[in-house]
Design an enzyme around this catalytic site. Structure first.
Site, PDB file in Angstrom:
ATOM      1  N   TYR A  97       0.878  -1.172   0.052  1.00  0.00           N
ATOM      2  CA  TYR A  97       0.060  -0.002  -0.203  1.00  0.00           C
ATOM      3  C   TYR A  97       0.805   1.227  -0.149  1.00  0.00           C
ATOM      4  O   TYR A  97       0.385   2.364   0.767  1.00  0.00           O
ATOM      5  CB  TYR A  97      -0.999   0.063   1.262  1.00  0.00           C
ATOM      6  CG  TYR A  97      -2.099  -1.270   1.345  1.00  0.00           C
ATOM      7  CD1 TYR A  97      -2.261  -1.697   0.165  1.00  0.00           C
ATOM      8  CD2 TYR A  97      -2.387  -1.559   2.470  1.00  0.00           C
ATOM      9  CE1 TYR A  97      -3.422  -2.898  -0.055  1.00  0.00           C
ATOM     10  CE2 TYR A  97      -3.502  -2.731   2.445  1.00  0.00           C
ATOM     11  CZ  TYR A  97      -3.616  -3.146   1.435  1.00  0.00           C
ATOM     12  OH  TYR A  97      -4.684  -4.115   1.509  1.00  0.00           O
TER      13      TYR A  97
ATOM     14  N   TRP B 184     -12.710 -12.373  -6.895  1.00  0.00           N
ATOM     15  CA  TRP B 184     -14.026 -12.588  -6.142  1.00  0.00           C
ATOM     16  C   TRP B 184     -15.238 -12.765  -7.296  1.00  0.00           C
ATOM     17  O   TRP B 184     -16.032 -13.204  -6.895  1.00  0.00           O
ATOM     18  CB  TRP B 184     -14.212 -11.799  -4.973  1.00  0.00           C
ATOM     19  CG  TRP B 184     -13.127 -12.093  -3.655  1.00  0.00           C
ATOM     20  CD1 TRP B 184     -12.502 -11.218  -3.133  1.00  0.00           C
ATOM     21  CD2 TRP B 184     -12.693 -13.109  -3.522  1.00  0.00           C
ATOM     22  NE1 TRP B 184     -11.681 -11.671  -2.267  1.00  0.00           N
ATOM     23  CE2 TRP B 184     -11.705 -13.105  -2.297  1.00  0.00           C
ATOM     24  CE3 TRP B 184     -12.860 -14.639  -3.521  1.00  0.00           C
ATOM     25  CZ2 TRP B 184     -11.209 -13.856  -1.842  1.00  0.00           C
ATOM     26  CZ3 TRP B 184     -12.158 -15.506  -2.978  1.00  0.00           C
ATOM     27  CH2 TRP B 184     -11.473 -15.120  -2.002  1.00  0.00           C
TER      28      TRP B 184
ATOM     29  N   PHE C 117      -5.914  -5.786  13.023  1.00  0.00           N
ATOM     30  CA  PHE C 117      -6.273  -7.027  13.478  1.00  0.00           C
ATOM     31  C   PHE C 117      -5.184  -7.553  14.361  1.00  0.00           C
ATOM     32  O   PHE C 117      -5.501  -8.195  15.272  1.00  0.00           O
ATOM     33  CB  PHE C 117      -7.306  -7.714  12.906  1.00  0.00           C
ATOM     34  CG  PHE C 117      -6.632  -8.418  11.518  1.00  0.00           C
ATOM     35  CD1 PHE C 117      -5.297  -8.904  11.559  1.00  0.00           C
ATOM     36  CD2 PHE C 117      -7.333  -8.010  10.552  1.00  0.00           C
ATOM     37  CE1 PHE C 117      -4.936  -9.373  10.201  1.00  0.00           C
ATOM     38  CE2 PHE C 117      -6.886  -8.447   9.369  1.00  0.00           C
ATOM     39  CZ  PHE C 117      -5.841  -9.312   9.111  1.00  0.00           C
TER      40      PHE C 117
ATOM     41  N   LYS D 216      -7.860 -15.284   2.286  1.00  0.00           N
ATOM     42  CA  LYS D 216      -6.282 -14.987   1.744  1.00  0.00           C
ATOM     43  C   LYS D 216      -5.667 -14.170   2.723  1.00  0.00           C
ATOM     44  O   LYS D 216      -5.077 -13.234   2.439  1.00  0.00           O
ATOM     45  CB  LYS D 216      -6.515 -14.367   0.352  1.00  0.00           C
ATOM     46  CG  LYS D 216      -7.091 -15.238  -0.708  1.00  0.00           C
ATOM     47  CD  LYS D 216      -6.585 -14.954  -2.170  1.00  0.00           C
ATOM     48  CE  LYS D 216      -7.219 -13.411  -2.533  1.00  0.00           C
ATOM     49  NZ  LYS D 216      -6.568 -13.231  -3.824  1.00  0.00           N
TER      50      LYS D 216
ATOM     51  N   HIS E 292      -2.530 -16.961   4.381  1.00  0.00           N
ATOM     52  CA  HIS E 292      -1.320 -17.094   3.581  1.00  0.00           C
ATOM     53  C   HIS E 292      -0.212 -16.188   3.528  1.00  0.00           C
ATOM     54  O   HIS E 292       0.889 -16.486   2.913  1.00  0.00           O
ATOM     55  CB  HIS E 292      -1.911 -17.747   2.288  1.00  0.00           C
ATOM     56  CG  HIS E 292      -2.179 -16.577   1.420  1.00  0.00           C
ATOM     57  ND1 HIS E 292      -2.503 -16.710  -0.028  1.00  0.00           N
ATOM     58  CD2 HIS E 292      -2.765 -15.354   1.813  1.00  0.00           C
ATOM     59  CE1 HIS E 292      -2.792 -15.762  -0.675  1.00  0.00           C
ATOM     60  NE2 HIS E 292      -3.004 -14.846   0.436  1.00  0.00           N
ATOM     61  N   ASP E 293      -0.532 -15.099   4.064  1.00  0.00           N
ATOM     62  CA  ASP E 293       0.539 -13.749   3.972  1.00  0.00           C
ATOM     63  C   ASP E 293       1.484 -14.090   5.229  1.00  0.00           C
ATOM     64  O   ASP E 293       2.406 -13.144   5.260  1.00  0.00           O
ATOM     65  CB  ASP E 293      -0.358 -12.549   4.372  1.00  0.00           C
ATOM     66  CG  ASP E 293      -1.352 -12.238   3.044  1.00  0.00           C
ATOM     67  OD1 ASP E 293      -0.783 -12.505   2.108  1.00  0.00           O
ATOM     68  OD2 ASP E 293      -2.152 -11.368   3.362  1.00  0.00           O
TER      69      ASP E 293
ATOM     70  N   ASN F 123       4.919 -17.076  -4.736  1.00  0.00           N
ATOM     71  CA  ASN F 123       4.289 -15.808  -4.787  1.00  0.00           C
ATOM     72  C   ASN F 123       4.525 -15.210  -3.244  1.00  0.00           C
ATOM     73  O   ASN F 123       4.849 -14.180  -3.156  1.00  0.00           O
ATOM     74  CB  ASN F 123       3.198 -15.656  -5.682  1.00  0.00           C
ATOM     75  CG  ASN F 123       3.097 -14.162  -5.813  1.00  0.00           C
ATOM     76  OD1 ASN F 123       3.866 -13.527  -6.525  1.00  0.00           O
ATOM     77  ND2 ASN F 123       1.680 -13.381  -5.525  1.00  0.00           N
TER      78      ASN F 123
END
EC number: 2.1.1.4
Length: 322
Positions: free
Chosen positions: A124, A141, A214, A229, A232-233, A279
């Site tokens: 970001y 989505w 969070f 998703k 998985h980060d 990735n």
């Protein structure tokens, strides 16, 4: 080849023209060289993204069905935004794949000269970059959202929190599939602002917003938490920490829905998921996991009755109950 044809507007032009065009006409419309465009179009034919027909006047090109559906900007299932994100961001990180394998960490520093310590600070890093990322996630989505939300009957959960809900496309799918539910998108303040301004119509009263991080801020009580998703980060420790927090906030009888691309138990596939895991290496701190690995993380946090549904699409669903 696909990224370039998208960026130059080849598929959009052919859709709008309503008839096949010559490479000269396409080059003239899009302001490119004729020699470059001809080779690009031929490579798209090889990739089955375009079809060609030889006439007395020369070769004429048109979109294939797959390009019309997924690569034109105006299609409801358009993947244009995620393609541009892959082209301008992901692809540059993959250039340093060997370094990522050597070091075991993401490659933002080499690709963009920005700290790799905070993957989302890097993702970001500008308003434009954030918009590209969120629009890209939304486009995914449009293809897979309904499948993961319908994998289990979630109709009895009326109060839902979408943690890291981003641009809100999954939240919109959720309230359309389960009209009695309300969904709160919990995300970073700047993400929430963009979602409100750009993606969620103001008249959609079933979707609310909660600004926060969070990992560091409190998570309000709800019946169901969606983490699509998200896990998985992050590495296992961060996942356990987050799930424990979610379990604590969750109402008794409530649950958590994980939406992830699942690896086979022996890690032999699917290929798309194996590549996503690469990735995650070049872009985040996480990895893709098997259903058993996610179940173990959920159980460690206190969730039980873990169920797994493979959708046959890119993303699968795992439900844990409190």
């Amino acid at each position: 080849v696909m990224f370039t044809a998208c960026e130059l507007g080849v598929f959009d032009l052919l859709l709008e023209s309503g008839e096949p065009l010559s490479s000269d006409a396409i080059a003239a419309h899009l302001g490119t060289s004729t020699t470059g465009m001809e080779r690009l179009l031929d490579a798209c034919v090889g990739l089955k993204l375009l079809a060609v027909e030889l006439t007395q006047g020369g070769a004429l090109y048109r979109n294939t069905e797959i390009s019309n559906i997924y690569l034109t900007k105006s299609s409801p299932k358009s993947q244009y935004h995620i393609m541009m994100y892959y082209s301008n961001t992901v692809y540059l990180c993959w250039h340093y794949l060997a370094d990522a394998v050597r070091e075991g960490r993401n490659q933002y520093e080499r690709a963009f000269g920005i700290s790799s310590k905070d993957p989302f600070g890097a993702m970001y890093r500008s308003e434009e970059e954030m918009l590209k990322f969120l629009a890209g996630q939304n486009s995914v989505w449009s293809i897979c959202g309904r499948d993961v939300l319908a994998a289990f009957d979630l109709s009895h959960f009326t109060q839902i929190y979408d943690l890291g809900g981003g641009g809100g496309a999954l939240a919109q799918e959720c309230v359309s599939l389960y009209p009695n539910s309300t969904v709160t998108i919990y995300d970073l303040p700047k993400v929430v602002q963009v979602a409100k301004e750009q993606f969620i119509p103001p008249e959609e009263h079933r979707i609310a917003f909660h600004e926060g991080d969070f990992f560091n801020d409190s998570i309000p009580e709800a019946e169901l938490y969606i983490l699509s998703k998200i896990l998985h980060d992050w590495d296992d420790d961060k996942c356990r920490q987050l799930l424990a927090k979610v379990h604590k906030a969750c109402k008794p009888g409530g649950g958590v829905l994980l939406v992830e691309s699942l690896l086979n138990e022996d890690k032999s596939g699917p290929l798309e998921t194996q590549l996503y895991s690469m990735n995650m290496l070049v872009q985040t701190e996480g990895k893709e996991r098997t259903a058993a690995e996610y179940s173990k993380l959920l159980e460690a946090a206190g969730f039980g009755e873990v169920q797994v549904k493979r959708t046959g699409k890119l993303y699968d669903a795992v439900l844990g109950r409190k």
